[in-house]
Every structure is written in structure tokens, then in C-alpha cells.
Enzyme design. Structure first.
Site, PDB file in Angstrom:
ATOM      1  N   LYS A   1       0.833  -1.202   0.000  1.00 30.13           N
ATOM      2  CA  LYS A   1       0.000   0.000   0.000  1.00 30.13           C
ATOM      3  C   LYS A   1       0.872   1.258   0.000  1.00 30.13           C
ATOM      4  CE  LYS A   1      -0.577   0.043   5.037  1.00 30.13           C
ATOM      5  NZ  LYS A   1      -1.543   0.099   6.149  1.00 30.13           N
TER       6      LYS A   1
ATOM      7  N   ARG B   1     -10.839   0.347  15.683  1.00 31.37           N
ATOM      8  CA  ARG B   1     -10.805   1.091  14.435  1.00 31.37           C
ATOM      9  C   ARG B   1     -11.702   0.444  13.391  1.00 31.37           C
ATOM     10  NH1 ARG B   1      -5.150   1.814  11.249  1.00 31.37           N
ATOM     11  NH2 ARG B   1      -5.644  -0.358  10.734  1.00 31.37           N
TER      12      ARG B   1
ATOM     13  N   TYR C   1      16.714  29.616   7.359  1.00 30.32           N
ATOM     14  CA  TYR C   1      15.496  30.324   7.736  1.00 30.32           C
ATOM     15  C   TYR C   1      15.341  30.384   9.254  1.00 30.32           C
ATOM     16  CZ  TYR C   1      13.602  30.228   2.974  1.00 30.32           C
ATOM     17  OH  TYR C   1      13.388  30.422   1.626  1.00 30.32           O
TER      18      TYR C   1
ATOM     19  N   MET D   1      12.830  24.111   1.269  1.00 27.97           N
ATOM     20  CA  MET D   1      12.030  23.341   0.325  1.00 27.97           C
ATOM     21  C   MET D   1      12.901  22.467  -0.581  1.00 27.97           C
ATOM     22  SD  MET D   1       9.258  24.640  -2.521  1.00 27.97           S
ATOM     23  CE  MET D   1       8.129  25.292  -1.282  1.00 27.97           C
TER      24      MET D   1
END
Length: 355
Positions: free
Chosen positions: A34, A130, A252, A300
Site C-alpha cells: 500500500k 478502528r 530560515y 524546500m
């Protein structure tokens, strides 16, 4: 020059890990593919395992149909089951095995006149809360109705372990006991073990296992020593070097401030490629096979690493973000997440296959 960021996928390691899982668990094993094989590429991974896997498992029908379209003929289990009757009929036409975990799915099977030979995996909720039938009466009723429907060829009884990666907790022992109580007297194969169940809980072994994360070499259990081999190596190269002085802030937000003269390498990979933005300064990397660390916030498209004490490191140096030298679990813990998320989030970089 082609951007050097890439994820190298070692299919020999994938086959090694599958064989190890099958040997440890015994019985048969569905290789879980998956989420695009946890970021590794579902079709290449399925083809690599096609001659040895007992079958595969995916999350939903479209993932299974993509494998069928690629020529995968082994059994494929759809873990979420069918969402509507049209999907159920489509899945049946392609010979997919379907999990049944709530009343609506039982009724869908009963009411479809053209279903034939469906392989149903009936799910018991043993404590995860669940999906699945929670009481013995509900499970037995669903089993009886599926058996009587004339649409179902066989039924495998399954559950999912919520805390198998915590060997010091009793939750898994309770789930195993609950599964035995819920399924007592019902015919059919049994399946309990996910990756952590295979590695750490012999009492959870049954007819089928469903190894996922362990196939890709990320050990879900605390510590190591199970013999898994990382399948993915996320890597790039340094494409610029600069010196910084004590008091200089890097990146940053100025979160990292140099406390000595440093050489910093700028690496062509960032959070748009799937490396976690939350990874802090000090998170380990490998530069030309030698230990190093991140400095400054992840951008990024790039990140910065400390090469002050690495003689000879510079432009062109290979940087491993995770793989055989840098454990993806260590990176995940530093970033406050799990290896599953890191691997599934790899994107934009090319996948280079070997083996």
C-alpha cells in the site's frame, strides 16, 4: 547537470526482507504494497517479489487494479474492503481478495447476485477500536451469513495489532487472547501478525502474516538485530560550500548559530523531496561515508550539513540522508515522527532500482 537527489531502491534487499519475514513467521505472507509500497514503487516491488511472495496486500481497490494492469497475477488483498457495490463487483471480476469489517460490507456481498468465488477476510476488532466486529456474536453472525451467501469461496479470520511495536506492554497479549475468544469454533485460516507481530510476538503467528514496514528494512521494534536490510537510500550531493564565523546564523529563522568557525555544505534535497522539515540541527547524515549532522532549518529544495571536521569533503561529496549508514528510524525520531511517514512522503526525486 542533473540534480543529484535520488532514492536508490535495492530490490535484492526487499527480497531478503520478505524471505526473512516468511521464515520467522512460518505459514504464508502477504507483502504489503500500500501507499506505493511505502514510497518504494508498488509495481517494481511487486515484480521483484512475484516469484516468491504468496500474495500482496494494498489499502484500496485502485491500488490493486494498478498491480493487475501491470501483470501481477498473485492474490491481492484489499485491506479497506469495498466502499460500494460497483467496486465490489469490479474487485471480484479481477479476483481480488476483500477484507470485510462492518455490517454494510456483509450486506453488499449478500445482495449482489453476480458475485462468485469471493475470498473474504473477516476482521475482528480485538482492541484497536478502528475496524472489525467487536463481539463474538457479531463475528459469528457475519461468518455464517457470508458462508451461506453462495458468493464466498473461503473466509480467513484476521485482526490488526495496535501496539505490537511495544514489547513491554501487555496490549498485544490481550489482543491475541481476544482474537482466540472471538474466533473460537469458526472455521478458516487465521492472520494476526503485522511487521512487529512477525518480529516480536511468536504467539501471534498464524496461517498468514502481513509484513509491511519490515519489507523495506525499517525495523518497527525497539533496538535492532533482526537482520533487516534497508531498501531505500535517500541521497544527494553537496553543490556549494561556504565558511561561517562564530555568531553567524544559518538558514530560515536563524535557528542555528555557529559557535566556532565552520565549513557548511549545501545539499540538493529538501522538504519538497520528502525530507522532514521538522528534522532539527544535529540530525545525523553521512557525508562520503563519514558521520555528520544537519545544521539549520530544512528548506524546500535544500539543506545544510556540517563538514568542518571532514577533510576532503566539499562540492560533489555524496550525502546519505537515510539508508544503510543512517537509520531512517533515527531520523524519524529526531523529526518527531515514524519511519512509515518518511518513506511514504518521498516524492519528486527519481527512484533508481537495482537488484
Amino acid at each position: 547537470m542533473t540534480r543529484p537527489a535520488r532514492a536508490r531502491i535495492d530490490l535484492d534487499a526487499l527480497r531478503h526482507n520478505y524471505a526473512l519475514a516468511r521464515r520467522l513467521h512460518g505459514g504464508r505472507a502477504l507483502a504489503v504494497l500500500k501507499a506505493n509500497a511505502y514510497g518504494h514503487g508498488a509495481i517494481p516491488c511487486a515484480r521483484a517479489l512475484a516469484d516468491m511472495a504468496d500474495g500482496f496486500a494494498v489499502a484500496f481497490t485502485d491500488e490493486a487494479l494498478a498491480l493487475r494492469a501491470a501483470g501481477i497475477i498473485r492474490p491481492i488483498l484489499v485491506l479497506e474492503g469495498a466502499f460500494d457495490a460497483d467496486e465490489l463487483r469490479l474487485a471480484n471480476r479481477h479476483g481480488l481478495w476483500m477484507v470485510v469489517h462492518h455490517e454494510h460490507q456483509v450486506r453488499m456481498i449478500e445482495y449482489q447476485p453476480d458475485l462468485r468465488g469471493l475470498h473474504a477476510w473477516l476482521k475482528a476488532d480485538t482492541g484497536m477500536r478502528r475496524a472489525g466486529f467487536s463481539t463474538q456474536a457479531e463475528l459469528a453472525d457475519a461468518h455464517a451469513r457470508l458462508s451461506a451467501s453462495g458468493k464466498v469461496a473461503d473466509i480467513t479470520l484476521m485482526t490488526h495489532l495496535a501496539r505490537a511495536d511495544e514489547p513491554d506492554q501487555t496490549a498485544t497479549t490481550r489482543q491475541i487472547a481476544a482474537f482466540k475468544a472471538l474466533t473460537g469454533g469458526l472455521p478458516g485460516d487465521r492472520s494476526l501478525s503485522n511487521s512487529a507481530g512477525v518480529l516480536g510476538w511468536p504467539a501471534a503467528r498464524g496461517d498468514w502474516s502481513r509484513p509491511g514496514i519490515l519489507l523495506y528494512g525499517a525495523d518497527p521494534m525497539p533496538g535492532a538485530g533482526h537482520g533487516l536490510i534497508p531498501v531505500m537510500t535517500l541521497e544527494s550531493r553537496i553543490f556549494a560550500v561556504r565558511g561561517v564565523q562564530p555568531g553567524d546564523a544559518i538558514g530560515y529563522g536563524g535557528r542555528y548559530v555557529a559557535d566556532r568557525p565552520m565549513r557548511v555544505g549545501l545539499v540538493a534535497v529538501g522538504y519538497a523531496d520528502g525530507y522532514p522539515r521538522s528534522a532539527p540541527s544535529g540530525t545525523p547524515v553521512s557525508v562520503d561515508g563519514r558521520p555528520s549532522r544537519l545544521v539549520g532549518r530544512i528548506s524546500m529544495d535544500m539543506l545544510t550539513v556540517d563538514i568542518t571536521d571532514l577533510a576532503g569533503a566539499g562540492v560533489g561529496s555524496r550525502v546519505e540522508l537515510w539508508g544503510r549508514q543512517v537509520d531512517v528510524n533515527v531520523v524519524a525520531r529526531a523529526a518527531g515522527t515514524v519511519a512509515y511517514e518518511l518513506l511514504c512522503n518521498v516524492k519528486r526525486v527519481p527512484l533508481d532500482y537495482s537488484g
